[in-house]
Motif scaffolding. Structure first.
Motif, mmCIF file in Angstrom:
data_model
loop_
_atom_site.group_PDB
_atom_site.id
_atom_site.type_symbol
_atom_site.label_atom_id
_atom_site.label_comp_id
_atom_site.label_asym_id
_atom_site.label_seq_id
_atom_site.Cartn_x
_atom_site.Cartn_y
_atom_site.Cartn_z
ATOM 1 N N VAL A 1 69.008 41.242 61.566
ATOM 2 C CA VAL A 1 70.359 41.354 61.218
ATOM 3 C C VAL A 1 70.991 42.788 62.744
ATOM 4 O O VAL A 1 71.670 43.741 63.631
ATOM 5 C CB VAL A 1 72.016 41.400 60.770
ATOM 6 N N SER A 2 69.495 43.673 62.685
ATOM 7 C CA SER A 2 69.668 44.959 62.717
ATOM 8 C C SER A 2 69.005 45.492 63.852
ATOM 9 O O SER A 2 70.095 45.898 64.816
ATOM 10 C CB SER A 2 68.595 46.060 61.520
ATOM 11 N N THR A 3 68.137 44.490 64.463
ATOM 12 C CA THR A 3 67.450 43.758 65.827
ATOM 13 C C THR A 3 69.081 42.964 66.759
ATOM 14 O O THR A 3 68.452 44.276 67.964
ATOM 15 C CB THR A 3 66.317 43.300 65.791
ATOM 16 N N GLY A 4 69.140 42.498 66.005
ATOM 17 C CA GLY A 4 70.147 42.234 66.971
ATOM 18 C C GLY A 4 71.364 42.981 67.196
ATOM 19 O O GLY A 4 72.280 42.974 68.060
ATOM 20 N N ALA A 5 71.583 43.879 66.548
ATOM 21 C CA ALA A 5 73.415 44.728 66.665
ATOM 22 C C ALA A 5 72.918 45.125 68.257
ATOM 23 O O ALA A 5 73.596 46.248 68.603
ATOM 24 C CB ALA A 5 73.286 45.587 65.230
ATOM 25 N N GLN A 6 71.739 46.404 67.830
ATOM 26 C CA GLN A 6 71.563 46.769 69.122
ATOM 27 C C GLN A 6 71.218 46.211 70.686
ATOM 28 O O GLN A 6 71.778 46.938 72.090
ATOM 29 C CB GLN A 6 69.860 47.054 69.311
ATOM 30 N N LEU A 7 71.750 44.705 70.538
ATOM 31 C CA LEU A 7 71.387 43.883 71.825
ATOM 32 C C LEU A 7 73.019 43.056 72.189
ATOM 33 O O LEU A 7 73.382 43.083 73.084
ATOM 34 C CB LEU A 7 70.774 42.698 71.557
ATOM 35 N N MET A 8 73.709 43.657 71.173
ATOM 36 C CA MET A 8 75.056 43.049 71.219
ATOM 37 C C MET A 8 76.055 43.826 72.705
ATOM 38 O O MET A 8 76.905 42.527 73.011
ATOM 39 C CB MET A 8 76.093 43.074 69.915
ATOM 40 N N ILE A 9 75.682 44.998 72.166
ATOM 41 C CA ILE A 9 76.756 45.467 73.339
ATOM 42 C C ILE A 9 76.182 44.990 75.429
ATOM 43 O O ILE A 9 76.714 44.986 76.430
ATOM 44 C CB ILE A 9 76.073 46.905 73.796
ATOM 45 N N LEU A 10 75.196 44.121 75.120
ATOM 46 C CA LEU A 10 74.614 43.470 76.154
ATOM 47 C C LEU A 10 74.917 42.291 76.570
ATOM 48 O O LEU A 10 74.311 40.796 77.493
ATOM 49 C CB LEU A 10 72.749 43.688 76.002
ATOM 50 N N GLY A 11 76.778 41.754 75.719
ATOM 51 C CA GLY A 11 75.712 40.240 75.346
ATOM 52 C C GLY A 11 74.775 38.952 74.799
ATOM 53 O O GLY A 11 75.601 37.820 74.947
ATOM 54 N N VAL A 12 73.849 39.806 73.726
ATOM 55 C CA VAL A 12 72.928 38.609 73.656
ATOM 56 C C VAL A 12 73.755 39.041 71.928
ATOM 57 O O VAL A 12 72.888 39.771 71.169
ATOM 58 C CB VAL A 12 71.598 39.792 73.517
ATOM 59 N N TRP A 13 74.437 38.360 71.787
ATOM 60 C CA TRP A 13 75.228 37.684 70.096
ATOM 61 C C TRP A 13 74.337 36.564 69.111
ATOM 62 O O TRP A 13 74.521 37.247 68.012
ATOM 63 C CB TRP A 13 76.693 36.570 70.494
ATOM 64 N N TRP A 14 73.891 36.304 69.868
ATOM 65 C CA TRP A 14 72.629 34.965 69.038
ATOM 66 C C TRP A 14 71.951 35.303 68.093
ATOM 67 O O TRP A 14 72.021 35.379 67.239
ATOM 68 C CB TRP A 14 72.170 34.136 69.752
ATOM 69 N N VAL A 15 71.176 36.976 68.803
ATOM 70 C CA VAL A 15 69.958 37.240 67.677
ATOM 71 C C VAL A 15 70.903 37.884 66.258
ATOM 72 O O VAL A 15 70.428 38.144 65.073
ATOM 73 C CB VAL A 15 69.098 38.920 68.001
ATOM 74 N N ALA A 16 71.830 38.768 66.127
ATOM 75 C CA ALA A 16 72.500 39.173 65.077
ATOM 76 C C ALA A 16 73.755 38.049 64.737
ATOM 77 O O ALA A 16 73.275 38.311 62.941
ATOM 78 C CB ALA A 16 73.409 40.382 65.266
ATOM 79 N N LEU A 17 74.166 37.174 64.898
ATOM 80 C CA LEU A 17 75.237 36.469 64.836
ATOM 81 C C LEU A 17 74.853 35.049 63.165
ATOM 82 O O LEU A 17 75.066 35.253 62.222
ATOM 83 C CB LEU A 17 75.939 35.389 65.391
ATOM 84 N N PHE A 18 73.556 34.636 63.447
ATOM 85 C CA PHE A 18 72.752 33.575 62.923
ATOM 86 C C PHE A 18 72.056 34.598 61.655
ATOM 87 O O PHE A 18 72.938 33.780 60.831
ATOM 88 C CB PHE A 18 72.039 32.632 63.031
ATOM 89 N N PRO A 19 71.491 35.546 61.201
ATOM 90 C CA PRO A 19 71.504 36.082 60.366
ATOM 91 C C PRO A 19 73.057 36.287 59.366
ATOM 92 O O PRO A 19 73.075 36.508 57.969
ATOM 93 C CB PRO A 19 70.155 37.152 60.747
ATOM 94 N N GLY A 20 73.780 37.194 60.441
ATOM 95 C CA GLY A 20 74.559 37.407 59.442
ATOM 96 C C GLY A 20 75.419 36.504 59.042
ATOM 97 O O GLY A 20 75.990 36.392 58.123
#
Length: 281
Positions: A233-252
């Motif tokens: 989630v930590s890795t993906g949270a930094q990418l949310m602003i770029l529209g890359v939602w799946w990296v943080a969503l599924f582990p969350g």
């Protein structure tokens, strides 16, 4: 006092069934992770970096090209291993301590309680970060840190029950029959004091999952490339602003469902084991 209505009991049963289903899914993921995961959870593939969910990668890929579905599945092992080991260790250490300091009223018991007060006076994350920094960011070290944080909770809970039970008539009868202090503590008091502690075990596992993920999220837990939900989630949270939602969503979502599982099972265990939970005024 009247019993809870049948509709409420059915609601508790349905919630427990959902919790049990989620637990079974986690057990399956733990046992059969190598068969379920289509890719290695730690092998990077830069050519497939940040691929959205597709038939090739069900949950997409992260910035290193690692398959998120495979990492979520394998992370179930890590997160539940840390949580269950931590709670089991806290239970094994905290319950005997609470039993002794509740049964004996002496300066040593007061000293132990003050030590627990000192531990619990720190914010959980601050103390967790400090201990992990000292021990090192390894899986077993995180489990040890969480066990240290949970020991005072189990000790206090069992102590409160012991203080209530030690003056009961059946304890006086046991003394009159010649039972030793050790026999009274472990044969008469402990079995009657364990009910709230057993309920707390399920709730504490959910808390441990959140703490494990939280420590990893802020960089104080396990390290990359270990598959761990909070780290993902930590890795993906930094990418949310770029529209890359799946990296943080599924582990969350994995964290949400795992914690929900143990919360539902804990509520059902409380309703089953605590007579007062089955009644209303």
């Amino acid at each position: 006092m009247t019993r809870l209505p049948a509709s409420m009991r059915r609601h508790l049963g349905a919630a427990a069934a959902i919790g049990l289903l989620l637990l079974v899914l986690q057990i399956v993921a733990i046992v059969f992770a190598p068969a379920i995961a289509p890719y290695s959870p730690v092998d990077a593939d830069p050519l497939n970096s940040l691929q959205p969910p597709s038939t090739a990668h069900w949950f997409g890929t992260d910035v290193s090209g690692m398959d998120i579905f495979s990492r979520v599945v394998f992370a179930t092992r890590i997160n539940l291993l840390i949580s269950i080991v931590a709670v089991a260790g806290a239970f094994a250490i905290g319950v005997p301590i609470g039993l002794v300091i509740g049964f004996y009223k002496n300066p040593l018991s007061s000293l132990v309680m003050r030590a627990f007060d000192f531990i619990q006076s720190f914010p959980v994350f601050v103390l967790g970060m400090a201990l992990v920094s000292v021990l090192g960011q390894e899986v077993w070290n995180v489990a040890i840190v969480l066990a240290v944080l949970f020991i005072p909770m189990f000790a206090r809970l069992i102590r409160a029950e012991v203080l209530s039970l030690r003056e009961r008539p059946f304890i006086s009868a046991a003394r009159c029959s010649g039972a030793t202090d050790l026999s009274i503590m472990f044969r008469h008091i402990l079995p009657n004091a364990l009910t709230p502690v057993i309920v707390q075990v399920s709730i504490s596992i959910g808390m441990a999952i959140l703490l494990t993920a939280g420590l990893s999220f802020i960089g104080a837990g396990v390290r990359m490339p270990t598959p761990e939900w909070g780290l993902m989630v930590s890795t993906g949270a930094q990418l949310m602003i770029l529209g890359v939602w799946w990296v943080a969503l599924f582990p969350g979502l994995a964290i949400v469902f795992s914690v929900l599982c143990f919360a539902l099972l804990g509520d059902y265990a409380r309703a089953v084991t605590d007579p007062s939970a089955e009644t209303i005024s």
